[in-house]
Design a protein around this motif. Structure first.
Motif, mmCIF file in Angstrom:
data_model
loop_
_atom_site.group_PDB
_atom_site.id
_atom_site.type_symbol
_atom_site.label_atom_id
_atom_site.label_comp_id
_atom_site.label_asym_id
_atom_site.label_seq_id
_atom_site.Cartn_x
_atom_site.Cartn_y
_atom_site.Cartn_z
ATOM 1 N N LEU A 20 0.837 -1.217 0.000
ATOM 2 C CA LEU A 20 0.000 0.000 0.000
ATOM 3 C C LEU A 20 0.865 1.257 0.000
ATOM 4 O O LEU A 20 0.520 2.271 -0.629
ATOM 5 N N ARG A 24 0.702 4.312 -2.652
ATOM 6 C CA ARG A 24 0.629 5.741 -2.303
ATOM 7 C C ARG A 24 1.684 6.521 -3.095
ATOM 8 O O ARG A 24 1.387 7.555 -3.698
ATOM 9 N N ILE A 27 0.716 6.941 -6.725
ATOM 10 C CA ILE A 27 -0.295 7.985 -6.936
ATOM 11 C C ILE A 27 0.355 9.360 -6.822
ATOM 12 O O ILE A 27 0.111 10.252 -7.639
ATOM 13 N N ASP A 30 2.143 10.364 -9.774
ATOM 14 C CA ASP A 30 1.274 10.433 -10.942
ATOM 15 C C ASP A 30 1.480 9.275 -11.932
ATOM 16 O O ASP A 30 1.535 9.486 -13.150
ATOM 17 N N CYS A 33 -2.989 5.402 -14.177
ATOM 18 C CA CYS A 33 -4.074 4.856 -13.320
ATOM 19 C C CYS A 33 -4.217 3.339 -13.465
ATOM 20 O O CYS A 33 -4.498 2.641 -12.487
ATOM 21 N N LEU A 37 -4.257 0.716 -10.449
ATOM 22 C CA LEU A 37 -5.376 -0.207 -10.235
ATOM 23 C C LEU A 37 -4.891 -1.649 -10.106
ATOM 24 O O LEU A 37 -5.299 -2.375 -9.205
ATOM 25 N N SER A 40 -3.462 -2.282 -6.793
ATOM 26 C CA SER A 40 -4.487 -2.379 -5.746
ATOM 27 C C SER A 40 -5.145 -3.757 -5.788
ATOM 28 O O SER A 40 -5.438 -4.352 -4.741
ATOM 29 N N ARG A 44 -5.320 -6.679 -2.720
ATOM 30 C CA ARG A 44 -6.517 -7.417 -2.300
ATOM 31 C C ARG A 44 -6.291 -8.921 -2.387
ATOM 32 O O ARG A 44 -6.739 -9.688 -1.540
ATOM 33 N N MET B 1 -3.991 11.421 -13.306
ATOM 34 C CA MET B 1 -5.125 11.470 -12.376
ATOM 35 C C MET B 1 -5.418 12.940 -12.033
ATOM 36 O O MET B 1 -4.491 13.685 -11.716
ATOM 37 N N ARG B 6 -6.985 12.165 -7.147
ATOM 38 C CA ARG B 6 -5.739 11.808 -6.473
ATOM 39 C C ARG B 6 -5.841 12.005 -4.957
ATOM 40 O O ARG B 6 -5.494 11.108 -4.183
ATOM 41 N N SER B 9 -8.191 9.444 -3.475
ATOM 42 C CA SER B 9 -7.607 8.097 -3.512
ATOM 43 C C SER B 9 -6.551 7.942 -2.431
ATOM 44 O O SER B 9 -6.492 6.927 -1.733
ATOM 45 N N LEU B 10 -5.718 8.956 -2.290
ATOM 46 C CA LEU B 10 -4.673 8.902 -1.257
ATOM 47 C C LEU B 10 -5.301 8.795 0.134
ATOM 48 O O LEU B 10 -4.814 8.056 0.991
ATOM 49 N N ILE B 13 -6.432 5.209 0.541
ATOM 50 C CA ILE B 13 -5.311 4.276 0.695
ATOM 51 C C ILE B 13 -4.743 4.407 2.117
ATOM 52 O O ILE B 13 -4.431 3.406 2.775
ATOM 53 N N LEU B 47 -10.450 -0.685 -0.367
ATOM 54 C CA LEU B 47 -9.616 -0.601 -1.577
ATOM 55 C C LEU B 47 -10.495 -0.588 -2.820
ATOM 56 O O LEU B 47 -10.228 0.149 -3.773
ATOM 57 N N GLU B 51 -10.532 2.052 -5.825
ATOM 58 C CA GLU B 51 -10.409 1.631 -7.234
ATOM 59 C C GLU B 51 -11.549 2.198 -8.092
ATOM 60 O O GLU B 51 -11.326 2.641 -9.217
ATOM 61 N N ALA B 52 -12.757 2.175 -7.545
ATOM 62 C CA ALA B 52 -13.907 2.693 -8.298
ATOM 63 C C ALA B 52 -13.686 4.160 -8.651
ATOM 64 O O ALA B 52 -13.996 4.621 -9.749
ATOM 65 N N MET B 54 -10.733 5.706 -8.894
ATOM 66 C CA MET B 54 -9.649 5.864 -9.870
ATOM 67 C C MET B 54 -10.124 5.444 -11.257
ATOM 68 O O MET B 54 -9.765 6.053 -12.256
ATOM 69 N N GLN C 84 -18.667 -1.860 -10.799
ATOM 70 C CA GLN C 84 -19.009 -2.039 -9.388
ATOM 71 C C GLN C 84 -20.055 -3.124 -9.183
ATOM 72 O O GLN C 84 -20.018 -3.856 -8.210
#
Lengths: 88, 88, 88, 88
Positions: A20, A24, A27, A30, A33, A37, A40, A44, B1, B6, B9-10, B13, B47, B51-52, B54, C84
């Motif tokens: 994780l 970070r 992200i 930059d 994406c 993803l 991430s 999981r 992003m 961003r 998302s950060l 995370i 997470l 993801e959704a 991003m 989703q």
């Protein structure tokens, strides 16, 4: 949790945590994406592996003890619930 | 992003990372495996929310730019791949 | 849906339907629950493959058309929603 | 499988099968792919509900019998496997 399951679960949780941190940074720097993803998703999956391990320990200890001890509930109800919660 | 995706998302995370620290403590303190498992599911769901977010940003920026720029690949192939990778 | 995606999707839906008939027979003949469960998982995976196919077609046709036509919505919102909904 | 679980599982499998017929017609009539996809998700969720039912029956019968009978394997190994297979 037995000693071995605990040690291995902690190792995997620590791995996911480090992963994780990598996300970070991605992200913040930059990164693309799609690459973020995918990382991430990998975290999981690492958690799912830790969960599989903990479930296995749970089955062989708590579940067996509860059933041989003549108290199948709440353990069986919890198991059914875990299967449903795991992926929603 | 984009900036907002961003930042959010950060934030998510970081939340997942803190949650993992909580799980580590639960394991160290020998919490009931079922409770640890449920917390691990919660981290995965956090997470998935990141993801959704991003993915939404990716669709509205990179995907639109690639298609209006006349270069639908590799973006469309990546999207199909993400869809399959997301839950396996 | 383009002709090829349609034909292949129909083929896979028909396969899943036949598989479900097999599961019905297994239950009627009192097969072991674990075997029935594994077959049900297999049907879901077959449906996921049909979905991946249809999504791919959707991306390359409807999504490209909507974006190049200057109307990225509702197509992008729908895509985010599909990602989703797919696994919950 | 006990009588009630069997009857209810068969009812749900039949429902999923009818639903698949509806999806076939939607594809043949060239319905919008996003609508077809959502219906396919709904069939998978119906199957997951049938699976939850069968697993619950399995836990309360086969698993309890195996463990109280002093033969926790292969039942526990199968449970761990089902948990991992269910969503991949």
């Amino acid at each position: 949790m037995d000693q071995e399951t605990r040690a291995e679960s902690l190792r995997r949780i620590a791995y996911a945590r480090g992963h994780l941190d990598g996300i970070r940074r991605m992200i913040e720097e930059d990164s693309y994406c799609v690459d973020v993803l995918k990382q991430s998703y990998a975290v999981r999956r690492a958690l799912e592996k830790a969960e599989a391990l903990m479930l296995r320990g749970h089955l062989h200890h708590c579940v067996v003890d509860a059933i041989t001890g003549g108290e199948p509930e709440p353990v069986l109800g919890e198991l059914a619930e875990l299967y449903q919660l795991a992926h929603r």
